[in-house]
Design a protein around this motif. Structure first.
Motif, mmCIF file in Angstrom:
data_model
loop_
_atom_site.group_PDB
_atom_site.id
_atom_site.type_symbol
_atom_site.label_atom_id
_atom_site.label_comp_id
_atom_site.label_asym_id
_atom_site.label_seq_id
_atom_site.Cartn_x
_atom_site.Cartn_y
_atom_site.Cartn_z
ATOM 1 N N TYR A 118 -3.387 -2.497 16.534
ATOM 2 C CA TYR A 118 -1.948 -2.486 16.261
ATOM 3 C C TYR A 118 -1.182 -1.927 17.464
ATOM 4 O O TYR A 118 -0.200 -2.519 17.920
ATOM 5 N N ASN A 119 -1.671 -0.815 17.993
ATOM 6 C CA ASN A 119 -0.995 -0.190 19.134
ATOM 7 C C ASN A 119 -1.094 -1.043 20.394
ATOM 8 O O ASN A 119 -0.161 -1.076 21.207
ATOM 9 N N THR A 120 -2.217 -1.739 20.544
ATOM 10 C CA THR A 120 -2.375 -2.619 21.706
ATOM 11 C C THR A 120 -1.385 -3.774 21.639
ATOM 12 O O THR A 120 -0.691 -4.078 22.622
ATOM 13 N N VAL A 121 -1.316 -4.427 20.479
ATOM 14 C CA VAL A 121 -0.375 -5.538 20.324
ATOM 15 C C VAL A 121 1.063 -5.034 20.468
ATOM 16 O O VAL A 121 1.910 -5.698 21.076
ATOM 17 N N LEU A 122 1.341 -3.868 19.935
ATOM 18 C CA LEU A 122 2.687 -3.293 20.057
ATOM 19 C C LEU A 122 3.063 -3.093 21.523
ATOM 20 O O LEU A 122 4.225 -3.290 21.909
ATOM 21 N N ILE B 19 4.524 -7.825 14.984
ATOM 22 C CA ILE B 19 3.104 -7.536 15.215
ATOM 23 C C ILE B 19 2.231 -8.601 14.559
ATOM 24 O O ILE B 19 1.297 -9.139 15.175
ATOM 25 N N GLU B 20 2.524 -8.931 13.323
ATOM 26 C CA GLU B 20 1.724 -9.902 12.579
ATOM 27 C C GLU B 20 1.711 -11.265 13.270
ATOM 28 O O GLU B 20 0.645 -11.881 13.444
ATOM 29 N N LYS B 21 2.882 -11.741 13.673
ATOM 30 C CA LYS B 21 2.956 -13.080 14.260
ATOM 31 C C LYS B 21 2.451 -13.097 15.703
ATOM 32 O O LYS B 21 1.903 -14.109 16.154
ATOM 33 N N THR B 22 2.622 -12.004 16.400
ATOM 34 C CA THR B 22 2.046 -11.917 17.744
ATOM 35 C C THR B 22 0.527 -11.994 17.666
ATOM 36 O O THR B 22 -0.121 -12.722 18.419
ATOM 37 N N GLU B 23 -0.052 -11.245 16.731
ATOM 38 C CA GLU B 23 -1.499 -11.272 16.532
ATOM 39 C C GLU B 23 -1.966 -12.674 16.157
ATOM 40 O O GLU B 23 -3.010 -13.144 16.630
ATOM 41 N N GLN B 24 -1.210 -13.359 15.336
ATOM 42 C CA GLN B 24 -1.561 -14.721 14.929
ATOM 43 C C GLN B 24 -1.610 -15.656 16.131
ATOM 44 O O GLN B 24 -2.550 -16.443 16.293
ATOM 45 N N LEU B 25 -0.604 -15.577 16.986
ATOM 46 C CA LEU B 25 -0.539 -16.459 18.158
ATOM 47 C C LEU B 25 -1.621 -16.121 19.180
ATOM 48 O O LEU B 25 -2.126 -17.011 19.880
ATOM 49 N N LEU B 26 -1.976 -14.855 19.266
ATOM 50 C CA LEU B 26 -3.058 -14.463 20.171
ATOM 51 C C LEU B 26 -4.408 -14.942 19.650
ATOM 52 O O LEU B 26 -5.247 -15.442 20.400
ATOM 53 N N THR B 27 -4.607 -14.814 18.341
ATOM 54 C CA THR B 27 -5.889 -15.178 17.734
ATOM 55 C C THR B 27 -6.152 -16.677 17.800
ATOM 56 O O THR B 27 -7.278 -17.112 18.077
ATOM 57 N N ASP B 28 -5.113 -17.488 17.547
ATOM 58 C CA ASP B 28 -5.334 -18.940 17.562
ATOM 59 C C ASP B 28 -5.246 -19.541 18.965
ATOM 60 O O ASP B 28 -5.398 -20.751 19.137
ATOM 61 N N TYR C 161 9.312 -20.370 18.401
ATOM 62 C CA TYR C 161 10.325 -19.655 17.622
ATOM 63 C C TYR C 161 9.689 -18.990 16.400
ATOM 64 O O TYR C 161 8.699 -19.473 15.855
ATOM 65 N N LEU C 162 10.327 -17.909 15.970
ATOM 66 C CA LEU C 162 9.900 -17.193 14.781
ATOM 67 C C LEU C 162 11.111 -16.858 13.925
ATOM 68 O O LEU C 162 12.056 -16.219 14.392
ATOM 69 N N ASN C 163 11.080 -17.317 12.691
ATOM 70 C CA ASN C 163 12.088 -16.927 11.702
ATOM 71 C C ASN C 163 11.530 -15.709 10.972
ATOM 72 O O ASN C 163 10.572 -15.811 10.208
ATOM 73 N N VAL C 164 12.136 -14.551 11.219
ATOM 74 C CA VAL C 164 11.566 -13.318 10.658
ATOM 75 C C VAL C 164 11.757 -13.214 9.149
ATOM 76 O O VAL C 164 11.016 -12.478 8.489
ATOM 77 N N GLN C 165 12.743 -13.915 8.595
ATOM 78 C CA GLN C 165 12.947 -13.870 7.140
ATOM 79 C C GLN C 165 11.848 -14.640 6.392
ATOM 80 O O GLN C 165 11.275 -14.154 5.434
ATOM 81 N N ILE D 52 6.752 -19.983 11.993
ATOM 82 C CA ILE D 52 6.723 -20.223 13.431
ATOM 83 C C ILE D 52 6.948 -21.703 13.645
ATOM 84 O O ILE D 52 6.315 -22.535 12.993
ATOM 85 N N PHE D 53 7.839 -22.046 14.581
ATOM 86 C CA PHE D 53 8.142 -23.464 14.790
ATOM 87 C C PHE D 53 8.493 -23.711 16.246
ATOM 88 O O PHE D 53 8.731 -22.786 17.024
ATOM 89 N N TYR D 54 8.497 -25.010 16.583
ATOM 90 C CA TYR D 54 8.797 -25.455 17.952
ATOM 91 C C TYR D 54 10.010 -26.380 17.894
ATOM 92 O O TYR D 54 10.342 -26.929 16.872
ATOM 93 N N GLN D 55 10.638 -26.573 19.039
ATOM 94 C CA GLN D 55 11.757 -27.512 19.147
ATOM 95 C C GLN D 55 11.377 -28.662 20.074
ATOM 96 O O GLN D 55 10.697 -28.475 21.054
#
Length: 219
Positions: free
Chosen positions: A138-142, A159-168, A208-212, A216-219
């Motif tokens: 968590y601290n590393t990704v932060l 943090i959650e979505k950053t980890e997701q993008l790093l993992t995939d 892009y990330l919609n936090v609500q 995650i999406f692209y244009q």
């Protein structure tokens, strides 16, 4: 004269014994040993083992075990560090040289210029993936996204979505470090949307990330 003649005969006899009789006698003894004789089997096994010892390939796949490792433009401690690798990242070495590992092909950036590549010190690498606690991760990704817009409001989703993008594999730590994290998009005034560039600075690299909604999406 007789003494010299005796010495010559003795020398000839010794030579015959050492170079002809003894080797022939030992060979005959081996041939007469039973096939399951322990001494013969042991000697045969030792010779077979010497011939069939597998040559293992050199290990070139590693993990970063140190907190961070600087990526340098040459295998020297004083060389310029242009990016960092973080604990847990996997690296492949193209070659090893005096305590350094090359992690990229050679490049020539201008005609007649020198060949350059990316190098890291072998110290701080491990053949096994390091064990990282949830808090450490968590601290590393932060640390990758520490300069994100509105981090105090959306730290957990970032943090959650950053980890997701790093993992995939969509993004690497350097993508987030270059921008400082997630940037608020002015294109979407009615929603809390943030973006990051991964793999380049073209529109196609913009994520892009919609936090609500967490989408995650692209244009």
């Amino acid at each position: 004269m007789l003494f010299i003649l005796m010495l010559g005969l003795a020398g000839a006899g010794a030579g015959y014994y050492l170079f002809y009789y003894k080797p022939q006698h030992e060979l005959a003894q081996k041939e007469n040993l039973p096939k399951d004789d322990p001494m013969l089997l042991e000697e045969t096994k030792a010779q077979s083992d010497d011939l069939n010892v597998p040559i293992l390939p050199e290990v070139m796949d590693y993990y970063v075990d140190a907190t961070t490792i600087g990526v340098r433009e040459s295998p020297e401690i004083n060389a310029f560090v242009h990016r960092l690798l973080y604990r847990g990242e996997k690296v492949y070495l193209y070659e090893k040289k005096s305590g350094w590992g090359r992690i990229s092909p050679y490049f020539v950036y201008q005609d007649g210029g020198p060949e350059v590549a990316e190098w890291i010190p072998l110290q701080g690498l491990s053949e096994q993936a390091p064990s990282i606690t949830a808090e450490e991760r968590y601290n590393t990704v932060l640390s990758y996204i520490a300069d994100s817009d509105d981090l105090d409001l959306f730290e957990e989703i970032f943090i959650e979505k950053t980890e997701q993008l790093l993992t995939d594999g969509s993004c690497s730590p350097v993508d987030f470090k270059e921008l400082g994290g997630w940037i608020r998009s002015v294109r979407y005034q009615d929603r809390d949307v943030y973006f990051v560039y991964c793999g380049g600075l073209n529109q196609s690299n913009k994520i892009y990330l919609n936090v609500q909604s967490g989408d995650i999406f692209y244009q």
